[in-house]
Enzyme design. Structure first.
Site, mmCIF file in Angstrom:
data_model
loop_
_atom_site.group_PDB
_atom_site.id
_atom_site.type_symbol
_atom_site.label_atom_id
_atom_site.label_comp_id
_atom_site.label_asym_id
_atom_site.label_seq_id
_atom_site.Cartn_x
_atom_site.Cartn_y
_atom_site.Cartn_z
ATOM 1 N N THR A 35 44.700 -12.070 -33.391
ATOM 2 C CA THR A 35 45.746 -11.221 -32.814
ATOM 3 C C THR A 35 46.849 -12.077 -32.194
ATOM 4 O O THR A 35 47.939 -11.579 -31.931
ATOM 5 C CB THR A 35 45.176 -10.312 -31.704
ATOM 6 O OG1 THR A 35 44.406 -11.131 -30.825
ATOM 7 C CG2 THR A 35 44.280 -9.222 -32.279
ATOM 8 N N ASP A 36 46.555 -13.371 -31.940
ATOM 9 C CA ASP A 36 47.505 -14.149 -31.124
ATOM 10 C C ASP A 36 48.796 -14.506 -31.852
ATOM 11 O O ASP A 36 49.814 -14.747 -31.209
ATOM 12 C CB ASP A 36 46.848 -15.380 -30.482
ATOM 13 C CG ASP A 36 46.425 -16.448 -31.459
ATOM 14 O OD1 ASP A 36 46.332 -16.168 -32.670
ATOM 15 O OD2 ASP A 36 46.165 -17.583 -31.007
ATOM 16 N N SER A 67 37.188 -42.977 -30.428
ATOM 17 C CA SER A 67 36.388 -41.787 -30.122
ATOM 18 C C SER A 67 34.914 -42.103 -30.270
ATOM 19 O O SER A 67 34.483 -42.642 -31.294
ATOM 20 C CB SER A 67 36.738 -40.648 -31.074
ATOM 21 O OG SER A 67 35.755 -39.634 -30.956
ATOM 22 N N LEU A 127 35.028 -23.924 -31.523
ATOM 23 C CA LEU A 127 35.138 -23.899 -30.053
ATOM 24 C C LEU A 127 36.332 -24.728 -29.598
ATOM 25 O O LEU A 127 36.395 -25.172 -28.459
ATOM 26 C CB LEU A 127 33.843 -24.398 -29.400
ATOM 27 C CG LEU A 127 32.575 -23.612 -29.760
ATOM 28 C CD1 LEU A 127 31.356 -24.191 -29.062
ATOM 29 C CD2 LEU A 127 32.717 -22.138 -29.404
ATOM 30 N N SER A 128 37.248 -24.974 -30.527
ATOM 31 C CA SER A 128 38.527 -25.603 -30.213
ATOM 32 C C SER A 128 38.440 -27.044 -29.747
ATOM 33 O O SER A 128 39.081 -27.438 -28.777
ATOM 34 C CB SER A 128 39.280 -24.798 -29.151
ATOM 35 O OG SER A 128 39.773 -23.650 -29.715
ATOM 36 N N SER A 129 37.668 -27.839 -30.463
ATOM 37 C CA SER A 129 37.647 -29.261 -30.101
ATOM 38 C C SER A 129 39.042 -29.862 -30.262
ATOM 39 O O SER A 129 39.446 -30.703 -29.455
ATOM 40 C CB SER A 129 36.612 -30.021 -30.926
ATOM 41 O OG SER A 129 36.805 -29.792 -32.298
ATOM 42 N N SER A 130 39.818 -29.406 -31.238
ATOM 43 C CA SER A 130 41.148 -30.014 -31.424
ATOM 44 C C SER A 130 42.120 -29.584 -30.324
ATOM 45 O O SER A 130 42.838 -30.431 -29.788
ATOM 46 C CB SER A 130 41.712 -29.734 -32.817
ATOM 47 O OG SER A 130 41.600 -28.373 -33.128
ATOM 48 N N GLU A 162 50.395 -28.928 -32.884
ATOM 49 C CA GLU A 162 49.485 -28.517 -33.959
ATOM 50 C C GLU A 162 50.271 -27.850 -35.099
ATOM 51 O O GLU A 162 50.001 -28.095 -36.268
ATOM 52 C CB GLU A 162 48.410 -27.570 -33.410
ATOM 53 C CG GLU A 162 47.439 -27.142 -34.483
ATOM 54 C CD GLU A 162 45.980 -27.126 -34.073
ATOM 55 O OE1 GLU A 162 45.650 -27.502 -32.928
ATOM 56 O OE2 GLU A 162 45.164 -26.729 -34.919
ATOM 57 N N ASP A 174 44.152 -20.814 -28.113
ATOM 58 C CA ASP A 174 43.211 -21.892 -27.793
ATOM 59 C C ASP A 174 43.764 -22.804 -26.706
ATOM 60 O O ASP A 174 43.093 -23.105 -25.708
ATOM 61 C CB ASP A 174 42.909 -22.726 -29.044
ATOM 62 C CG ASP A 174 42.367 -21.884 -30.167
ATOM 63 O OD1 ASP A 174 41.990 -20.730 -29.916
ATOM 64 O OD2 ASP A 174 42.340 -22.378 -31.311
HETATM 65 C C1 GLA Z 1 42.179 -20.277 -34.272
HETATM 66 C C2 GLA Z 1 43.631 -20.451 -33.828
HETATM 67 C C3 GLA Z 1 43.998 -19.434 -32.750
HETATM 68 C C4 GLA Z 1 43.618 -18.014 -33.179
HETATM 69 C C5 GLA Z 1 42.192 -17.960 -33.715
HETATM 70 C C6 GLA Z 1 41.842 -16.621 -34.291
HETATM 71 O O1 GLA Z 1 41.314 -20.590 -33.218
HETATM 72 O O2 GLA Z 1 43.849 -21.744 -33.342
HETATM 73 O O3 GLA Z 1 45.360 -19.521 -32.443
HETATM 74 O O4 GLA Z 1 44.514 -17.528 -34.115
HETATM 75 O O5 GLA Z 1 41.954 -18.951 -34.696
HETATM 76 O O6 GLA Z 1 41.820 -15.652 -33.309
#
Ligand code: GLA
Length: 387
Positions: A35-36, A67, A127-130, A162, A174
């Site tokens: 949705t973002d 790293s 889980l957004s390591s980047s 990014e 994220d």
């Molecule tokens: C990834 C993207 C976010 C978001 C999600 C899905 O994590 O980095 O911006 O779009 O996917 O909700």
């Protein structure tokens, strides 16, 4: 932790000087997926797991990176001038992208620096390591060079890097969740305006459990950018019949009334998800405020179904984890989290059901998929800090 990392830093880069230690979290999104970038709402939280960084300014213009998650790559070096993405630069394209983004915005570090990282978020897990590395790098740049940027700016700079340096058209969720994280709270963010509110997550007798499919996913080579352009196409056709800026502006009734304007069936399904998921997220936060965790869980389940059937970003691994979770007694809600196509699921599980959950879902997953999933009982943590 820090001590071991500082020792490794000194072993690689030498002792002395002003060595500083930092941490930035990973994030999990509770609801509000894809949705973002559609001007909708999201409801993520920062975790207590994340990325540690040790840094020290240099007296020349060199950047040196190491790293502990990719030790086989050794020390990767470059100049701070003329930064551009390079395949051989591997993970260092993330910190480099952030340095580049600072420079683009007129903030030029007056020297290079050495940076050692260690992350305890599983890489490529959703889980957004980047994003954690991006926000951490921005936080370190601010601390080392005294740039005047807020945490919200760090989120925007991370996203910018990014998008423009790493070529992934991600939304803001994220980086925002990481830069603005607050212990024991999730962030109810309107991505159209960046207005947000912290909502306390007081799960009485329940835990947040992350199930990691161990199916690796690279955002860049996944279908993420394709989903984004499908939504853009749907929006453009809707804009011919209704005055909106984004799919997030639509109520369910408005969408149902005007959906025929979207000529392509696939694009229509993608837009449907974006609209319904946004409304679900608003309802879910409302339910939480009323202490109706059962309803919150039900909305999480509906979110997964929509991501599976309309947005088509789940796949057999995530579907198996979620569908097996739904069978376990004491599971309040379960859904995929993050971009999808592999990565993790998030479940809310009653305390005394957690062991059984891990055993049952773990066994069923391995039997069907052929390799094991990993499970993490997580806590909601703060944003980036200097340690
Ligand atoms: C990834 C993207 C976010 C978001 C999600 C899905 O994590 O980095 O911006 O779009 O996917 O909700």
């Amino acid at each position: 932790m820090e001590k071991r990392l500082i020792e490794k830093f000194e072993e690689l880069f030498g002792k002395g000087g002003d060595i500083r230690a930092y941490f930035a979290p990973g994030r999990v999104n509770l609801i509000g997926e894809h949705t973002d970038y559609n001007g909708g709402h999201v409801f993520p939280c920062a975790l207590t797991i994340g990325t540690y960084g040790i840094a020290r300014k240099r007296t020349d213009n060199k950047l040196r990176f190491y790293s502990m998650n990719f030790e086989q790559l050794g020390v990767l070096e470059s100049s701070i001038e003329g930064l551009k993405p390079e395949k051989e630069a591997d993970w260092t394209n993330y910190p480099k992208g952030v340095i580049w983004a600072f420079q683009e915005k007129g903030m030029q570090p007056d020297s290079g620096f050495d940076l050692l990282l260690f992350g305890n978020i599983p890489n490529g897990s959703g889980l957004s390591s980047s994003a954690s590395v991006e926000v951490l790098t921005g936080f370190i740049l601010r601390d080392l060079f005294g740039f005047e940027v807020t945490n919200q700016d760090l989120a925007l700079i991370g996203q910018y890097s990014e998008n423009k340096f790493n070529g992934v058209n991600c939304g803001i969720m994220d980086q925002f969740a990481i830069a603005m994280g607050k212990a024991e709270h999730a962030i109810f963010l309107d991505t159209a305006t960046l207005q947000f509110e912290y909502a306390p997550i007081r799960l009485k007798n329940a835990k947040i459990v992350i199930s990691c499919s161990n199916k690796k996913r690279g955002l860049g080579d996944s279908k993420y950018n394709e989903r984004r352009s499908e939504c853009e196409k749907a929006l453009a056709q809707l804009q011919e019949v209704i005055d909106i800026n984004s799919l997030g502006d639509l109520t369910i009734e408005e969408f149902e009334e005007h959906q025929d304007a979207i000529t392509d069936e696939v694009c229509r399904k993608r837009a449907k998800h974006a609209v319904y998921e946004n409304q679900r997220t608003i309802q879910a936060v409302d339910a939480l405020k009323q202490n109706d965790i059962t309803k919150f869980g039900k909305l999480m389940n509906e979110s997964h179904v929509s991501l599976r059937d309309d947005y088509e970003v789940t796949g057999v691994e995530l579907d198996t984890l979620v569908e097996e979770a739904w069978k376990v007694e004491g599971v309040i809600g379960s859904r995929m989290t993050g971009a999808g196509f592999g990565g993790c699921t998030v479940s809310i599980v009653e305390d005394d059901a957690v062991d059984n959950f891990i055993a049952k879902v773990g066994a069923a997953y391995e039997a069907k998929i052929g390799y094991a999933a990993d499970f993490y009982v997580v806590e909601i943590g703060d944003g980036p800090v200097r340690l």
